[in-house]
Design a protein around this motif. Sequence first.
Motif, PDB file in Angstrom:
ATOM      1  N   GLU A 273       0.833  -1.201   0.000  1.00  0.00           N
ATOM      2  CA  GLU A 273       0.000   0.000   0.000  1.00  0.00           C
ATOM      3  C   GLU A 273       0.869   1.253   0.000  1.00  0.00           C
ATOM      4  O   GLU A 273       1.819   1.363   0.773  1.00  0.00           O
ATOM      5  N   VAL A 274       0.534   2.199  -0.856  1.00  0.00           N
ATOM      6  CA  VAL A 274       1.263   3.460  -0.910  1.00  0.00           C
ATOM      7  C   VAL A 274       0.624   4.452   0.070  1.00  0.00           C
ATOM      8  O   VAL A 274      -0.588   4.428   0.289  1.00  0.00           O
ATOM      9  N   GLU A 275       1.433   5.299   0.677  1.00  0.00           N
ATOM     10  CA  GLU A 275       0.919   6.333   1.567  1.00  0.00           C
ATOM     11  C   GLU A 275       0.287   7.447   0.728  1.00  0.00           C
ATOM     12  O   GLU A 275       0.889   7.913  -0.240  1.00  0.00           O
ATOM     13  N   ILE A 276      -0.915   7.859   1.091  1.00  0.00           N
ATOM     14  CA  ILE A 276      -1.617   8.940   0.400  1.00  0.00           C
ATOM     15  C   ILE A 276      -1.844  10.074   1.390  1.00  0.00           C
ATOM     16  O   ILE A 276      -2.426   9.880   2.455  1.00  0.00           O
ATOM     17  N   ASP A 277      -1.377  11.257   1.031  1.00  0.00           N
ATOM     18  CA  ASP A 277      -1.464  12.411   1.915  1.00  0.00           C
ATOM     19  C   ASP A 277      -1.883  13.619   1.079  1.00  0.00           C
ATOM     20  O   ASP A 277      -1.946  13.550  -0.152  1.00  0.00           O
ATOM     21  N   SER A 278      -2.165  14.730   1.726  1.00  0.00           N
ATOM     22  CA  SER A 278      -2.433  15.979   1.027  1.00  0.00           C
ATOM     23  C   SER A 278      -1.132  16.723   0.809  1.00  0.00           C
ATOM     24  O   SER A 278      -0.155  16.542   1.539  1.00  0.00           O
ATOM     25  N   CYS A 279      -1.111  17.580  -0.218  1.00  0.00           N
ATOM     26  CA  CYS A 279       0.011  18.494  -0.384  1.00  0.00           C
ATOM     27  C   CYS A 279       0.024  19.487   0.779  1.00  0.00           C
ATOM     28  O   CYS A 279      -1.029  19.845   1.315  1.00  0.00           O
ATOM     29  N   ARG A 280       1.208  19.945   1.142  1.00  0.00           N
ATOM     30  CA  ARG A 280       1.316  20.965   2.182  1.00  0.00           C
ATOM     31  C   ARG A 280       0.932  22.341   1.631  1.00  0.00           C
ATOM     32  O   ARG A 280       0.294  23.138   2.302  1.00  0.00           O
ATOM     33  N   PHE A 281       1.340  22.590   0.394  1.00  0.00           N
ATOM     34  CA  PHE A 281       1.139  23.915  -0.178  1.00  0.00           C
ATOM     35  C   PHE A 281      -0.027  23.909  -1.157  1.00  0.00           C
ATOM     36  O   PHE A 281      -0.190  22.989  -1.953  1.00  0.00           O
ATOM     37  N   LEU A 282      -0.813  24.960  -1.118  1.00  0.00           N
ATOM     38  CA  LEU A 282      -1.983  25.077  -2.000  1.00  0.00           C
ATOM     39  C   LEU A 282      -1.750  26.213  -2.982  1.00  0.00           C
ATOM     40  O   LEU A 282      -1.117  26.037  -4.006  1.00  0.00           O
ATOM     41  N   ASN A 283      -2.205  27.406  -2.656  1.00  0.00           N
ATOM     42  CA  ASN A 283      -2.082  28.535  -3.583  1.00  0.00           C
ATOM     43  C   ASN A 283      -0.645  28.965  -3.826  1.00  0.00           C
ATOM     44  O   ASN A 283      -0.355  29.605  -4.836  1.00  0.00           O
ATOM     45  N   ASP A 284       0.255  28.640  -2.899  1.00  0.00           N
ATOM     46  CA  ASP A 284       1.644  29.058  -3.053  1.00  0.00           C
ATOM     47  C   ASP A 284       2.523  27.983  -3.684  1.00  0.00           C
ATOM     48  O   ASP A 284       3.722  28.208  -3.884  1.00  0.00           O
ATOM     49  N   ALA A 285       1.966  26.828  -3.988  1.00  0.00           N
ATOM     50  CA  ALA A 285       2.775  25.699  -4.443  1.00  0.00           C
ATOM     51  C   ALA A 285       3.570  26.024  -5.702  1.00  0.00           C
ATOM     52  O   ALA A 285       4.782  25.781  -5.774  1.00  0.00           O
ATOM     53  N   ASN A 286       2.920  26.586  -6.703  1.00  0.00           N
ATOM     54  CA  ASN A 286       3.598  26.838  -7.967  1.00  0.00           C
ATOM     55  C   ASN A 286       4.659  27.927  -7.830  1.00  0.00           C
ATOM     56  O   ASN A 286       5.698  27.885  -8.488  1.00  0.00           O
ATOM     57  N   LEU A 287       4.391  28.916  -6.971  1.00  0.00           N
ATOM     58  CA  LEU A 287       5.369  29.976  -6.741  1.00  0.00           C
ATOM     59  C   LEU A 287       6.649  29.409  -6.118  1.00  0.00           C
ATOM     60  O   LEU A 287       7.762  29.729  -6.543  1.00  0.00           O
ATOM     61  N   LEU A 288       6.482  28.553  -5.128  1.00  0.00           N
ATOM     62  CA  LEU A 288       7.635  27.967  -4.449  1.00  0.00           C
ATOM     63  C   LEU A 288       8.372  26.978  -5.354  1.00  0.00           C
ATOM     64  O   LEU A 288       9.606  26.963  -5.398  1.00  0.00           O
ATOM     65  N   GLY A 289       7.620  26.159  -6.075  1.00  0.00           N
ATOM     66  CA  GLY A 289       8.241  25.179  -6.959  1.00  0.00           C
ATOM     67  C   GLY A 289       9.003  25.832  -8.100  1.00  0.00           C
ATOM     68  O   GLY A 289      10.072  25.360  -8.505  1.00  0.00           O
ATOM     69  N   ALA A 290       8.468  26.918  -8.635  1.00  0.00           N
ATOM     70  CA  ALA A 290       9.156  27.644  -9.705  1.00  0.00           C
ATOM     71  C   ALA A 290      10.502  28.166  -9.202  1.00  0.00           C
ATOM     72  O   ALA A 290      11.526  28.060  -9.889  1.00  0.00           O
ATOM     73  N   LEU A 291      10.501  28.711  -7.983  1.00  0.00           N
ATOM     74  CA  LEU A 291      11.764  29.206  -7.424  1.00  0.00           C
ATOM     75  C   LEU A 291      12.751  28.065  -7.214  1.00  0.00           C
ATOM     76  O   LEU A 291      13.950  28.202  -7.506  1.00  0.00           O
ATOM     77  N   TYR A 292      12.279  26.942  -6.732  1.00  0.00           N
ATOM     78  CA  TYR A 292      13.189  25.816  -6.502  1.00  0.00           C
ATOM     79  C   TYR A 292      13.850  25.378  -7.807  1.00  0.00           C
ATOM     80  O   TYR A 292      15.036  25.038  -7.834  1.00  0.00           O
ATOM     81  N   GLN A 293      13.107  25.412  -8.920  1.00  0.00           N
ATOM     82  CA  GLN A 293      13.688  25.080 -10.219  1.00  0.00           C
ATOM     83  C   GLN A 293      14.814  26.058 -10.562  1.00  0.00           C
ATOM     84  O   GLN A 293      15.881  25.663 -11.045  1.00  0.00           O
ATOM     85  N   LEU A 294      14.596  27.344 -10.300  1.00  0.00           N
ATOM     86  CA  LEU A 294      15.633  28.341 -10.562  1.00  0.00           C
ATOM     87  C   LEU A 294      16.874  28.069  -9.714  1.00  0.00           C
ATOM     88  O   LEU A 294      18.010  28.155 -10.198  1.00  0.00           O
ATOM     89  N   LEU A 295      16.664  27.730  -8.445  1.00  0.00           N
ATOM     90  CA  LEU A 295      17.794  27.440  -7.560  1.00  0.00           C
ATOM     91  C   LEU A 295      18.533  26.175  -8.003  1.00  0.00           C
ATOM     92  O   LEU A 295      19.765  26.112  -7.932  1.00  0.00           O
ATOM     93  N   LEU A 296      17.794  25.179  -8.469  1.00  0.00           N
ATOM     94  CA  LEU A 296      18.426  23.962  -8.982  1.00  0.00           C
ATOM     95  C   LEU A 296      19.262  24.268 -10.215  1.00  0.00           C
ATOM     96  O   LEU A 296      20.368  23.739 -10.384  1.00  0.00           O
ATOM     97  N   ASN A 297      18.741  25.118 -11.094  1.00  0.00           N
ATOM     98  CA  ASN A 297      19.492  25.512 -12.284  1.00  0.00           C
ATOM     99  C   ASN A 297      20.807  26.183 -11.895  1.00  0.00           C
ATOM    100  O   ASN A 297      21.857  25.931 -12.499  1.00  0.00           O
ATOM    101  N   ALA A 298      20.739  27.054 -10.883  1.00  0.00           N
ATOM    102  CA  ALA A 298      21.939  27.757 -10.431  1.00  0.00           C
ATOM    103  C   ALA A 298      22.961  26.775  -9.869  1.00  0.00           C
ATOM    104  O   ALA A 298      24.167  26.903 -10.124  1.00  0.00           O
TER     105      ALA A 298
END
Length: 306
Positions: A273-298
């Motif tokens: 059985e796989v663990e199923i949970d909710s995401c922590r971030f809702l309206n801010d998820a894409n903003l934070l994830g976009a920044l993380y991609q930029l930091l990974l690129n750097a």
Amino acid sequence: MKSNYLSIDIGGTNIKLALIDHSGQIQSKKQVRTPHEYGAFIATLENEIELVLDEIRGIAFSCPGKIDTETGMISFGGALPFLDGISFIDEFQPKFDVPVSVINDGKAAALSELWLGNLNGIENGLALVLGTGIGGGLILDGKLYQGKNFQAGELSFMMKQSGKPNFEDMYGMTGSAVGLVKKVNLELGTEDTKDGAAAFEAINQKDPSVYPIFEAFAREIAYMICNVQAILDLEKIVIGGGISAQPIVTEEIRKQYRAIRAELPFLANTLTEVEIDSCRFLNDANLLGALYQLLLNADEEMAVNV
């Protein structure tokens, strides 16, 4: 010293903007309406960037469409088809002389969970984003897996055999959160069929006239999870999208997933059985994830130049 980054989440209705520091702390947020003509769209973004240019070290975009994160090239553009064939890196990096990155919105949500959310520390997982369709991002070996053509995790296009192949039978339609809200409101007789609050008020009360619609929706997602798990053997799946703010969504998906396994003992005995949970971030998820991609690129660029 400039300490913040500008993160921009582009949607079909609104553009969200946030100043975020290197640790993921949001300093300020705003949103503007999304222009649906290319010239006005670019002018709006340029104006917003100019307002904070003296404060930022880079610009991170989250955007609909299939996106090459290496070149910034957008294909299709989802609700904004005029973005097809445009590279945000080519468009904005020379103008503002700061690093620019762009990533698909569903994959940005997965990155936010990997960085600071409920997939942090998980080697193999999935962020499953419920909206108009079903987006998502796969985390494999602790990293976002995009695939050769940057389209891994496009779960909307998973098909079920039901005669001639058609879009109506794809999981993106049968598992659409927008479709769920519409069906529930039609049954309730709500004047605004897009009224999510009205739909979930009835769902949370387990109104017998509409709760079976919700159960069927959750079962569709549960079947999808079973199929994904059979292939990838993930540790954890997190449920995102606007409706995931309602705890009953993840609860019912988990309930239906376990019911399917109970109805098929061979499946339950074979696949963990796989663990199923909710995401922590809702309206801010894409903003934070976009920044993380930029930091990974750097980080990648720094590693190459060492």
